[in-house]
Write a protein that holds these residues in place. Structure first.
Motif, PDB file in Angstrom:
ATOM      1  N   ALA A  89    -110.908  63.921  12.357  1.00  0.00           N
ATOM      2  CA  ALA A  89    -111.527  65.250  12.378  1.00  0.00           C
ATOM      3  C   ALA A  89    -112.032  65.611  10.992  1.00  0.00           C
ATOM      4  O   ALA A  89    -113.113  66.217  10.849  1.00  0.00           O
ATOM      5  N   ARG A  90    -111.283  65.229   9.973  1.00  0.00           N
ATOM      6  CA  ARG A  90    -111.738  65.467   8.602  1.00  0.00           C
ATOM      7  C   ARG A  90    -112.937  64.587   8.250  1.00  0.00           C
ATOM      8  O   ARG A  90    -113.821  64.994   7.491  1.00  0.00           O
ATOM      9  N   TYR A  91    -112.972  63.376   8.818  1.00  0.00           N
ATOM     10  CA  TYR A  91    -114.141  62.510   8.608  1.00  0.00           C
ATOM     11  C   TYR A  91    -115.405  63.176   9.149  1.00  0.00           C
ATOM     12  O   TYR A  91    -116.431  63.249   8.470  1.00  0.00           O
ATOM     13  N   TYR A  92    -115.334  63.666  10.382  1.00  0.00           N
ATOM     14  CA  TYR A  92    -116.517  64.269  10.995  1.00  0.00           C
ATOM     15  C   TYR A  92    -116.935  65.542  10.265  1.00  0.00           C
ATOM     16  O   TYR A  92    -118.117  65.900  10.264  1.00  0.00           O
ATOM     17  N   ALA A  93    -115.975  66.208   9.628  1.00  0.00           N
ATOM     18  CA  ALA A  93    -116.292  67.413   8.849  1.00  0.00           C
ATOM     19  C   ALA A  93    -116.811  67.072   7.456  1.00  0.00           C
ATOM     20  O   ALA A  93    -117.275  67.958   6.730  1.00  0.00           O
ATOM     21  N   THR A 123    -114.928  65.809   4.988  1.00  0.00           N
ATOM     22  CA  THR A 123    -113.925  66.158   3.984  1.00  0.00           C
ATOM     23  C   THR A 123    -112.838  65.094   3.825  1.00  0.00           C
ATOM     24  O   THR A 123    -111.848  65.325   3.131  1.00  0.00           O
ATOM     25  N   SER A 162    -124.079  60.453  10.795  1.00  0.00           N
ATOM     26  CA  SER A 162    -123.070  61.195  10.046  1.00  0.00           C
ATOM     27  C   SER A 162    -123.569  61.819   8.761  1.00  0.00           C
ATOM     28  O   SER A 162    -124.320  61.195   7.995  1.00  0.00           O
ATOM     29  N   ASN A 207    -121.773  62.089   6.329  1.00  0.00           N
ATOM     30  CA  ASN A 207    -121.199  61.249   5.280  1.00  0.00           C
ATOM     31  C   ASN A 207    -122.187  60.218   4.760  1.00  0.00           C
ATOM     32  O   ASN A 207    -122.020  59.699   3.648  1.00  0.00           O
ATOM     33  N   GLY A 237    -124.625  65.347  14.181  1.00  0.00           N
ATOM     34  CA  GLY A 237    -123.888  66.591  14.216  1.00  0.00           C
ATOM     35  C   GLY A 237    -124.779  67.732  13.739  1.00  0.00           C
ATOM     36  O   GLY A 237    -125.903  67.528  13.262  1.00  0.00           O
ATOM     37  N   ARG A 295    -124.781  69.828  11.170  1.00  0.00           N
ATOM     38  CA  ARG A 295    -125.240  69.872   9.771  1.00  0.00           C
ATOM     39  C   ARG A 295    -126.343  68.855   9.518  1.00  0.00           C
ATOM     40  O   ARG A 295    -127.368  69.171   8.909  1.00  0.00           O
TER      41      ARG A 295
END
Length: 216
Positions: free
Chosen positions: A44-48, A50, A178, A180, A197, A199
């Motif tokens: 979940a932090r990866y997708y955000a 962070t 992503s 990222n 996503g 963003r």
């Protein structure tokens, strides 16, 4: 011959190979079931955008510590058959074939471990792979990574290390789902986002990048 750079997870397939592999390890008794929830929290932090990838890799590689390369390879092959290959996007395979027919240079650049990424790439007919490297000693995994992690800006670093003077971005294309991978998408001449996503979708629209919706 132009470069065509592809993220793997959630780009060429519907899902994340690292998570699918972790599910397989839990099912095979290599990892405790309670660890699955922790893995999902990290994802979940990866997708955000962070996540500290060092933390994720240390956690998810711990079940491989002191296992032989052969033993892991056999389990990865089983995981590919049962969990990963059925999720490959037909649109992705067709696009890879189009670039291949044009004579372009295909490279998969992934933030998943090389023990998973290389077999998937081989199935897709992609010879060049940049993925997170796993440390080994005497034919066994240590549970640690080595070198620069191919994550976020690390993907660009690894790409520059790999290609050196051969790095030619004229006509280059890059594909990812992503946020990222923003450094990689900003590097290429033609950026494409796949099922992005929110963003990344907004950013792609603002910059005029092609947005693809795969998998129906």
């Amino acid at each position: 011959m132009a470069l065509a750079l592809f993220d793997l997870d959630d780009t060429l397939l519907d899902g994340d190979t690292a998570s699918l592999w972790f599910e397989h390890m839990v099912a095979r008794g290599w990892a405790d079931a309670a660890m699955a929830q922790q893995e999902q929290a990290l994802m979940a932090r990866y997708y955000a955008g962070t996540l500290a990838m060092e933390e994720y890799m240390a956690f998810t590689l711990s079940p491989l510590a002191d296992r032989s390369q052969a033993e892991v390879a056999d389990e990865v092959a089983l995981c590919l058959t049962e969990r990963i290959l059925p999720r490959l996007y037909p649109e992705a395979q067709a696009l890879l074939q189009r670039y291949r027919e044009q004579g372009d240079r295909l490279i998969i650049v992934s933030a998943s471990g090389e023990h998973i990424v290389r077999p998937v790439a081989a199935h897709l007919g992609v010879q060049e792979v940049l993925a997170i490297e796993l440390e080994q000693a005497d034919g066994r995994y240590t549970g640690r990574t080595q070198g620069v992690l191919s994550f976020q800006a690390g993907k660009v670093t690894r790409l520059r290390q790999w290609l050196g003077d051969e790095l030619d971005l004229l006509g280059s294309h890059g594909y990812s789902d992503s946020i990222n991978d923003l450094p990689l998408l900003e590097l290429v001449q033609h950026a494409h986002v796949v099922n992005p996503g929110e963003r990344l979708a907004r950013l792609a629209q603002a910059r005029g990048w092609e947005s693809l919706q795969w998998g129906g």
